[in-house]
Scaffold this motif. Structure first.
Motif, mmCIF file in Angstrom:
data_model
loop_
_atom_site.group_PDB
_atom_site.id
_atom_site.type_symbol
_atom_site.label_atom_id
_atom_site.label_comp_id
_atom_site.label_asym_id
_atom_site.label_seq_id
_atom_site.Cartn_x
_atom_site.Cartn_y
_atom_site.Cartn_z
ATOM 1 N N THR A 148 0.825 -1.153 -0.053
ATOM 2 C CA THR A 148 0.044 0.014 -0.060
ATOM 3 C C THR A 148 0.791 1.289 -0.197
ATOM 4 O O THR A 148 0.589 2.198 -0.906
ATOM 5 C CB THR A 148 -1.008 0.064 1.107
ATOM 6 O OG1 THR A 148 -1.730 -1.114 1.182
ATOM 7 C CG2 THR A 148 -1.945 1.193 1.232
ATOM 8 N N ALA A 149 1.774 1.290 0.987
ATOM 9 C CA ALA A 149 2.579 2.640 1.070
ATOM 10 C C ALA A 149 3.426 2.856 -0.254
ATOM 11 O O ALA A 149 3.268 4.022 -0.844
ATOM 12 C CB ALA A 149 3.643 2.438 2.437
ATOM 13 N N ILE A 150 3.908 1.847 -0.891
ATOM 14 C CA ILE A 150 4.831 1.971 -1.880
ATOM 15 C C ILE A 150 3.686 2.317 -3.062
ATOM 16 O O ILE A 150 4.124 3.269 -3.828
ATOM 17 C CB ILE A 150 5.515 0.726 -2.528
ATOM 18 C CG1 ILE A 150 6.747 0.481 -1.265
ATOM 19 C CG2 ILE A 150 6.169 0.924 -3.843
ATOM 20 C CD1 ILE A 150 7.348 -0.813 -1.521
ATOM 21 N N ASP A 151 2.718 1.742 -3.416
ATOM 22 C CA ASP A 151 1.375 2.184 -4.440
ATOM 23 C C ASP A 151 1.249 3.576 -4.329
ATOM 24 O O ASP A 151 1.154 4.262 -5.234
ATOM 25 C CB ASP A 151 0.624 1.225 -4.203
ATOM 26 C CG ASP A 151 0.865 -0.238 -4.818
ATOM 27 O OD1 ASP A 151 1.650 -0.385 -5.471
ATOM 28 O OD2 ASP A 151 0.151 -0.922 -4.526
ATOM 29 N N LEU A 152 1.178 4.022 -2.968
ATOM 30 C CA LEU A 152 0.495 5.161 -2.654
ATOM 31 C C LEU A 152 1.834 6.464 -3.102
ATOM 32 O O LEU A 152 1.533 7.388 -3.706
ATOM 33 C CB LEU A 152 0.438 5.368 -1.205
ATOM 34 C CG LEU A 152 -0.105 6.915 -0.715
ATOM 35 C CD1 LEU A 152 -1.608 7.242 -1.560
ATOM 36 C CD2 LEU A 152 -0.650 7.065 0.662
ATOM 37 N N ALA A 153 2.860 6.000 -2.520
ATOM 38 C CA ALA A 153 4.149 7.065 -2.911
ATOM 39 C C ALA A 153 4.159 6.934 -4.403
ATOM 40 O O ALA A 153 4.491 7.986 -4.956
ATOM 41 C CB ALA A 153 5.465 6.201 -2.342
ATOM 42 N N ILE A 154 4.194 5.927 -5.281
ATOM 43 C CA ILE A 154 4.339 5.901 -6.496
ATOM 44 C C ILE A 154 3.072 6.891 -7.241
ATOM 45 O O ILE A 154 3.339 7.797 -8.111
ATOM 46 C CB ILE A 154 4.089 4.464 -7.338
ATOM 47 C CG1 ILE A 154 5.504 3.758 -6.920
ATOM 48 C CG2 ILE A 154 4.027 4.647 -8.624
ATOM 49 C CD1 ILE A 154 5.334 2.371 -7.416
ATOM 50 N N LYS A 155 2.088 6.799 -6.927
ATOM 51 C CA LYS A 155 0.555 7.411 -7.206
ATOM 52 C C LYS A 155 0.904 9.168 -6.935
ATOM 53 O O LYS A 155 0.685 9.930 -7.715
ATOM 54 C CB LYS A 155 -0.561 7.050 -6.548
ATOM 55 C CG LYS A 155 -1.058 5.755 -7.285
ATOM 56 C CD LYS A 155 -2.331 5.552 -6.658
ATOM 57 C CE LYS A 155 -3.072 4.120 -7.412
ATOM 58 N NZ LYS A 155 -4.499 3.978 -6.962
ATOM 59 N N ILE A 156 1.600 9.391 -5.807
ATOM 60 C CA ILE A 156 1.680 10.659 -5.454
ATOM 61 C C ILE A 156 2.807 11.564 -6.227
ATOM 62 O O ILE A 156 2.929 12.561 -6.712
ATOM 63 C CB ILE A 156 2.220 10.851 -3.835
ATOM 64 C CG1 ILE A 156 0.981 10.452 -3.100
ATOM 65 C CG2 ILE A 156 3.059 12.377 -3.662
ATOM 66 C CD1 ILE A 156 1.401 10.517 -1.556
ATOM 67 N N LEU A 157 3.885 10.589 -6.569
ATOM 68 C CA LEU A 157 5.019 11.246 -7.545
ATOM 69 C C LEU A 157 4.406 11.493 -9.067
ATOM 70 O O LEU A 157 4.831 12.256 -9.334
ATOM 71 C CB LEU A 157 6.240 10.137 -7.324
ATOM 72 C CG LEU A 157 7.127 10.115 -6.222
ATOM 73 C CD1 LEU A 157 8.021 8.876 -6.183
ATOM 74 C CD2 LEU A 157 7.625 11.467 -5.943
ATOM 75 N N ALA A 158 3.638 10.034 -9.316
ATOM 76 C CA ALA A 158 3.055 10.308 -10.662
ATOM 77 C C ALA A 158 2.028 11.449 -10.773
ATOM 78 O O ALA A 158 2.125 12.240 -11.836
ATOM 79 C CB ALA A 158 2.127 9.089 -11.049
ATOM 80 N N ALA A 159 1.451 11.959 -9.601
ATOM 81 C CA ALA A 159 0.400 12.934 -9.476
ATOM 82 C C ALA A 159 1.353 14.116 -9.975
ATOM 83 O O ALA A 159 0.838 15.089 -10.647
ATOM 84 C CB ALA A 159 -0.501 13.010 -8.296
ATOM 85 N N ILE A 160 2.221 14.462 -9.125
ATOM 86 C CA ILE A 160 3.248 15.387 -8.996
ATOM 87 C C ILE A 160 3.792 15.648 -10.607
ATOM 88 O O ILE A 160 3.694 16.890 -11.112
ATOM 89 C CB ILE A 160 4.362 15.238 -8.002
ATOM 90 C CG1 ILE A 160 3.712 15.444 -6.665
ATOM 91 C CG2 ILE A 160 5.369 16.565 -8.426
ATOM 92 C CD1 ILE A 160 4.810 15.085 -5.454
ATOM 93 N N ALA A 161 4.219 14.603 -11.165
ATOM 94 C CA ALA A 161 4.750 14.566 -12.474
ATOM 95 C C ALA A 161 3.623 15.146 -13.190
ATOM 96 O O ALA A 161 3.878 15.868 -14.117
ATOM 97 C CB ALA A 161 5.467 13.219 -12.895
ATOM 98 N N PHE A 162 2.458 14.447 -13.310
ATOM 99 C CA PHE A 162 1.312 14.728 -14.248
ATOM 100 C C PHE A 162 1.051 16.303 -14.156
ATOM 101 O O PHE A 162 0.711 17.063 -15.093
ATOM 102 C CB PHE A 162 -0.102 13.893 -13.900
ATOM 103 C CG PHE A 162 0.085 12.566 -14.300
ATOM 104 C CD1 PHE A 162 1.182 12.398 -15.176
ATOM 105 C CD2 PHE A 162 -0.647 11.744 -13.351
ATOM 106 C CE1 PHE A 162 1.151 10.935 -15.493
ATOM 107 C CE2 PHE A 162 -0.547 10.444 -14.079
ATOM 108 C CZ PHE A 162 0.061 10.048 -14.891
ATOM 109 N N TRP A 163 1.109 16.967 -12.878
ATOM 110 C CA TRP A 163 0.782 18.215 -12.505
ATOM 111 C C TRP A 163 1.733 19.315 -13.525
ATOM 112 O O TRP A 163 1.496 20.247 -13.908
ATOM 113 C CB TRP A 163 0.830 18.603 -11.088
ATOM 114 C CG TRP A 163 0.716 19.921 -10.729
ATOM 115 C CD1 TRP A 163 1.682 20.837 -10.520
ATOM 116 C CD2 TRP A 163 -0.795 20.993 -10.913
ATOM 117 N NE1 TRP A 163 1.082 22.109 -10.227
ATOM 118 C CE2 TRP A 163 -0.245 22.224 -10.670
ATOM 119 C CE3 TRP A 163 -1.802 20.471 -11.298
ATOM 120 C CZ2 TRP A 163 -1.009 23.432 -10.673
ATOM 121 C CZ3 TRP A 163 -3.057 21.425 -11.448
ATOM 122 C CH2 TRP A 163 -2.375 22.963 -10.802
ATOM 123 N N ILE A 164 3.112 18.806 -13.066
ATOM 124 C CA ILE A 164 4.213 19.617 -13.669
ATOM 125 C C ILE A 164 3.966 19.635 -15.307
ATOM 126 O O ILE A 164 4.213 20.622 -15.982
ATOM 127 C CB ILE A 164 5.532 19.190 -13.118
ATOM 128 C CG1 ILE A 164 5.728 19.329 -11.641
ATOM 129 C CG2 ILE A 164 6.563 19.598 -13.995
ATOM 130 C CD1 ILE A 164 6.940 18.559 -11.109
#
Length: 271
Positions: A13-29
């Protein structure tokens, strides 16, 4: 919770969540960068087709806001958040915000109507909303005006649209209004001829319509001459001050006396 459960949580769960957060930041930028590129390309295309800069800027702002909202909804959808529920919540919040910010929405609507009716454009010299100056930008909620003394001023679109708008840049020429106070004893017809010749020599005074120099009024000091040359609004103040100088120079060269009020003495009859 034992160590094995913690390890399982961290490894899934934590790793998946971290990946999604990083992906969301990348999507935003990346999304923000792409939105900027799209808006710039759209505005460049409109500029190449000689679309009015006011309309170009306004549409660019609207497209940027719409694309940013779509980007946020896309990121939320990536996290598994139901965007339909979010949209309903956003609509409800919009109603509440609209009631609280009715003035802001009124400014937005006024800006849209000004784009349709086109009372002025960027670069025009106007009088609107209690301000006089050159239009620098028509924004979503306010119009930026630079006053003649170089003050950056933002006026709400609602105030501008609900007030009288004077656009000094629409007509090809603008009339300068000055007067010359003569002293008693000065021939006004000779003064008119001298002033007409002097005003015609002022730079940027147009020949058509011709400068108007007329006998305007009579005062106790003497006759009053109206001096009204025409010029483009870009040269208004130059012609304004040059006309004052021309009046002073003509009076000095002609030797006109300084106007003074003639004292009228009332004679009291003898008893």
């Amino acid at each position: 919770m034992d160590m094995k459960s913690i390890e399982t949580f961290l490894s899934t769960t934590a790793i998946d969540l971290a990946i999604k957060i990083l992906a969301a930041i990348a999507f935003w930028i990346i999304g923000r960068w792409l939105i900027g590129k799209v808006v710039n390309l759209m505005q460049a295309a409109m500029n190449r087709n000689a679309v009015d800069p006011t309309l170009t800027k306004y549409l660019g702002n609207i497209v940027a806001i719409a694309l940013n909202i779509a980007l946020v909804l896309g990121i939320l959808g990536y996290f598994g958040i139901q965007t339909t529920s979010f949209a309903a919540m956003l609509a409800g919040a919009g109603v509440a915000i609209g009631a609280a910010w009715s003035g802001m929405l009124g400014n937005f609507a006024a800006g849209a109507f000004m784009l349709i009716l086109r009372p002025f454009k960027v670069g025009d010299f106007i009088s609107a909303g209690g301000m006089v100056g050159t239009v620098k930008e028509l924004g979503l909620f306010g119009t930026t005006i630079v006053t003649p003394d170089n003050v950056h001023t933002i006026v709400g679109n609602g105030k501008i649209f609900s007030d009288t708008i004077q656009n000094f840049s629409v007509n090809s020429v603008r009339r300068v209004e000055r007067t010359a106070q003569l002293a008693n004893g000065v021939d006004p017809l000779d003064a008119i001829a001298r002033l007409k010749a002097a005003v015609a020599q002022i730079p940027n005074v147009v020949a058509e319509p011709a400068p108007e120099v007329n006998l305007l009024d009579f005062q106790l000091q003497g006759p009053v001459i109206s001096v009204r040359p025409y010029t483009h609004t870009d040269h208004y103040w130059q012609v304004y001050f040059d006309t004052n100088e021309a009046i002073a120079r003509v009076g000095k060269e002609a030797g006109w006396p300084v106007p003074a009020v003639t004292q009228i003495h009332k004679v009291t009859p003898a008893a």
